[in-house]
Scaffold this motif. Sequence first.
Motif, mmCIF file in Angstrom:
data_model
loop_
_atom_site.group_PDB
_atom_site.id
_atom_site.type_symbol
_atom_site.label_atom_id
_atom_site.label_comp_id
_atom_site.label_asym_id
_atom_site.label_seq_id
_atom_site.Cartn_x
_atom_site.Cartn_y
_atom_site.Cartn_z
ATOM 1 N N ALA A 120 -67.355 -16.877 -109.300
ATOM 2 C CA ALA A 120 -66.542 -17.598 -110.274
ATOM 3 C C ALA A 120 -67.409 -18.365 -111.267
ATOM 4 C CB ALA A 120 -65.578 -18.537 -109.557
ATOM 5 N N THR A 121 -68.445 -19.042 -110.787
ATOM 6 C CA THR A 121 -69.293 -19.812 -111.709
ATOM 7 C C THR A 121 -70.103 -18.893 -112.615
ATOM 8 O OG1 THR A 121 -70.941 -20.027 -109.932
ATOM 9 C CG2 THR A 121 -69.451 -21.880 -110.285
ATOM 10 N N CYS A 122 -70.499 -17.716 -112.116
ATOM 11 C CA CYS A 122 -71.203 -16.771 -112.990
ATOM 12 C C CYS A 122 -70.297 -16.313 -114.130
ATOM 13 C CB CYS A 122 -71.700 -15.576 -112.186
ATOM 14 S SG CYS A 122 -73.165 -15.906 -111.200
ATOM 15 N N GLY A 130 -72.389 -19.806 -121.866
ATOM 16 C CA GLY A 130 -73.629 -19.442 -122.537
ATOM 17 C C GLY A 130 -73.435 -19.187 -124.020
ATOM 18 N N ALA A 131 -72.221 -18.836 -124.399
ATOM 19 C CA ALA A 131 -71.915 -18.588 -125.814
ATOM 20 C C ALA A 131 -71.408 -19.841 -126.518
ATOM 21 C CB ALA A 131 -70.863 -17.480 -125.920
ATOM 22 N N LEU A 132 -71.327 -20.953 -125.810
ATOM 23 C CA LEU A 132 -70.676 -22.136 -126.388
ATOM 24 C C LEU A 132 -71.482 -22.757 -127.528
ATOM 25 C CD1 LEU A 132 -68.148 -23.854 -126.094
ATOM 26 C CD2 LEU A 132 -69.375 -25.305 -124.468
ATOM 27 N N THR A 133 -72.808 -22.760 -127.420
ATOM 28 C CA THR A 133 -73.610 -23.376 -128.476
ATOM 29 C C THR A 133 -73.411 -22.669 -129.814
ATOM 30 O OG1 THR A 133 -75.284 -24.071 -126.869
ATOM 31 C CG2 THR A 133 -75.944 -23.999 -129.178
ATOM 32 N N THR A 134 -73.518 -21.341 -129.787
ATOM 33 C CA THR A 134 -73.318 -20.570 -131.022
ATOM 34 C C THR A 134 -71.913 -20.786 -131.574
ATOM 35 O OG1 THR A 134 -74.871 -18.893 -130.246
ATOM 36 C CG2 THR A 134 -73.366 -18.257 -132.019
ATOM 37 N N THR A 135 -70.934 -20.796 -130.690
ATOM 38 C CA THR A 135 -69.549 -20.979 -131.125
ATOM 39 C C THR A 135 -69.323 -22.378 -131.679
ATOM 40 O OG1 THR A 135 -68.888 -19.435 -129.379
ATOM 41 C CG2 THR A 135 -67.152 -20.741 -130.392
ATOM 42 N N ALA A 136 -69.997 -23.362 -131.097
ATOM 43 C CA ALA A 136 -69.861 -24.733 -131.600
ATOM 44 C C ALA A 136 -70.381 -24.841 -133.025
ATOM 45 C CB ALA A 136 -70.618 -25.700 -130.690
ATOM 46 N N VAL A 137 -71.474 -24.134 -133.312
ATOM 47 C CA VAL A 137 -72.007 -24.134 -134.688
ATOM 48 C C VAL A 137 -70.997 -23.514 -135.648
ATOM 49 C CG1 VAL A 137 -73.827 -23.218 -136.162
ATOM 50 C CG2 VAL A 137 -74.398 -24.115 -133.899
ATOM 51 N N SER A 191 -78.806 -16.786 -115.608
ATOM 52 C CA SER A 191 -78.831 -15.431 -116.152
ATOM 53 C C SER A 191 -77.490 -15.069 -116.773
ATOM 54 C CB SER A 191 -79.191 -14.436 -115.046
ATOM 55 O OG SER A 191 -80.479 -14.706 -114.536
ATOM 56 N N ALA A 192 -76.389 -15.511 -116.157
ATOM 57 C CA ALA A 192 -75.065 -15.269 -116.731
ATOM 58 C C ALA A 192 -74.926 -15.969 -118.076
ATOM 59 C CB ALA A 192 -73.971 -15.730 -115.766
ATOM 60 N N ALA A 193 -75.444 -17.193 -118.174
ATOM 61 C CA ALA A 193 -75.390 -17.911 -119.449
ATOM 62 C C ALA A 193 -76.216 -17.189 -120.519
ATOM 63 C CB ALA A 193 -75.893 -19.338 -119.262
ATOM 64 N N ALA A 194 -77.371 -16.661 -120.123
ATOM 65 C CA ALA A 194 -78.186 -15.903 -121.076
ATOM 66 C C ALA A 194 -77.443 -14.658 -121.554
ATOM 67 C CB ALA A 194 -79.514 -15.507 -120.432
ATOM 68 N N LEU A 195 -76.722 -13.999 -120.631
ATOM 69 C CA LEU A 195 -75.929 -12.836 -121.019
ATOM 70 C C LEU A 195 -74.842 -13.224 -122.010
ATOM 71 C CD1 LEU A 195 -75.016 -9.885 -120.690
ATOM 72 C CD2 LEU A 195 -73.679 -10.616 -118.691
ATOM 73 N N GLY A 196 -74.175 -14.357 -121.770
ATOM 74 C CA GLY A 196 -73.134 -14.815 -122.690
ATOM 75 C C GLY A 196 -73.686 -15.103 -124.073
ATOM 76 N N GLY A 222 -73.962 -13.135 -129.708
ATOM 77 C CA GLY A 222 -74.817 -12.787 -130.834
ATOM 78 C C GLY A 222 -74.667 -11.346 -131.279
ATOM 79 N N LEU A 223 -74.439 -10.455 -130.298
ATOM 80 C CA LEU A 223 -74.350 -9.037 -130.617
ATOM 81 C C LEU A 223 -72.935 -8.579 -130.930
ATOM 82 C CD1 LEU A 223 -76.734 -7.638 -127.847
ATOM 83 C CD2 LEU A 223 -77.241 -7.881 -130.281
ATOM 84 N N ALA A 224 -71.950 -9.168 -130.249
ATOM 85 C CA ALA A 224 -70.578 -8.663 -130.368
ATOM 86 C C ALA A 224 -69.566 -9.757 -130.686
ATOM 87 C CB ALA A 224 -70.174 -7.948 -129.081
ATOM 88 N N GLY A 225 -70.041 -10.906 -131.140
ATOM 89 C CA GLY A 225 -69.110 -11.980 -131.474
ATOM 90 C C GLY A 225 -68.201 -11.595 -132.624
#
Length: 426
Positions: free
Chosen positions: A222-224, A231-238, A348-353, A358-361
């Motif tokens: 669940a946490t993964c 992991g995608a939150l920083t980019t989305t916040a920008v 690693s899950a955060a890195a994947l996010g 970045g690739l498919a947003g």
Amino acid sequence: MSGLKGVRLYMVTAFCARMAEEGMAVAVVMLAAHRLGGAAQGALILAAWMAPHVLAAPLAGALAARARRPGLFYAGALAGFAAAIAALALCVGRLPAPAVLLIAAVGGCCGPVVSGGLSSLLSLISSPGPERDRAYALDASVYNAAAVAGPATAGLAAAAAGPGTAVAVLAVAAAGAAALVCLLPVNTAPAERADPGDVRRDLVAGLTAVWHSRELRAITAATCLAFTGLGALTTTAVLLAGSRGQSGGGGWLMTAFAVGALAGSLTLARLRPTATPTLLALTGMAGTGLALAAAPLAPTLPLCATAFAAAGVFDGLLLTATLRLRAEHAPQEQRTQVFTIGAGLKISAAALGAALVGLAGSGSAARDLAAIAILQLAAAVMYVCMRRRRGLDSGDPGGCSSSNLSATWSIKGRRTPPADADPVKP
């Protein structure tokens, strides 16, 4: 040294190490941009720093569990961590890229010790029961405080003396943690030491411990899933801040999230609630999802920041609950492996996010944030469903680890834990 003083010293140690780790995400990119004229290589260095976590975590946990003197093992790992950071401060932009990436990968191999590995020491410092529950809540606060202080320290040092100095400051913090860990009053009772034997066996045992415990399997999966979204939150916040007309406001949103997480974990440590870690984990995932879903609806950036702060509060609950669940359900012999494996998989899950957005947003902050929120809610549903499924071991109705990992006996149809086992809350 009393248990309370030992926990306090642990908090300082863990804060120094994790502040260095959190600050690296910002400092190394700034350093690459400063010396190479662009942040692209900085992103590659950061990827090399994070990538080894999932592979190094089982080995780091096995070696830590087998160490006869845990303090010296952790001191060595943290010293290597500090040396890699210092080497990057000197080598980025001055050595060929492959050499720099290799240094980053070596430093990243120490990452699981900084995150999950240090948390496992609390079971050797604090007493079972309320004292240990409070210690894990404080440890979650250290994670969140480091998430606030690390980037801030890197930014201030870079502004004052340059990015190279910022990375060097983080190396000094990590070196300080290596010195302090030697002073921790680690209780290495014989029952808690790993039996001498094949390291490969210990690697398999750590992974098996996670898989055969219903609670550990559920909270890890669940946490993964949740961290794939975060992991995608920083980019989305920008993107979200830019849609509100403030292109530089993404950092403020993430700061609000980190401050909220710190507040949530500190509140648990102060109030010592009677809620089970299972309920806290479920509340944390569901609350994070709902708060993030509300953020795009806010018309102004301050209101968006309020939603991010609320999401952070719930994320703080989740982290505290996760630490408690790992401590309570991991077999004594594999406790360190369980902590390092869980932390490595989450990172690693955060890195994947981060890579996925970045690739498919979608390019739309509202749609991407909705996807992140859905992943949090899906993680909550996954957690409930996995806990309800019958465990892999037919004799594991309560989700405890399999009999070959943590022995149990049947007395008149009731399961009785070994006398030396840590008490597990209902």
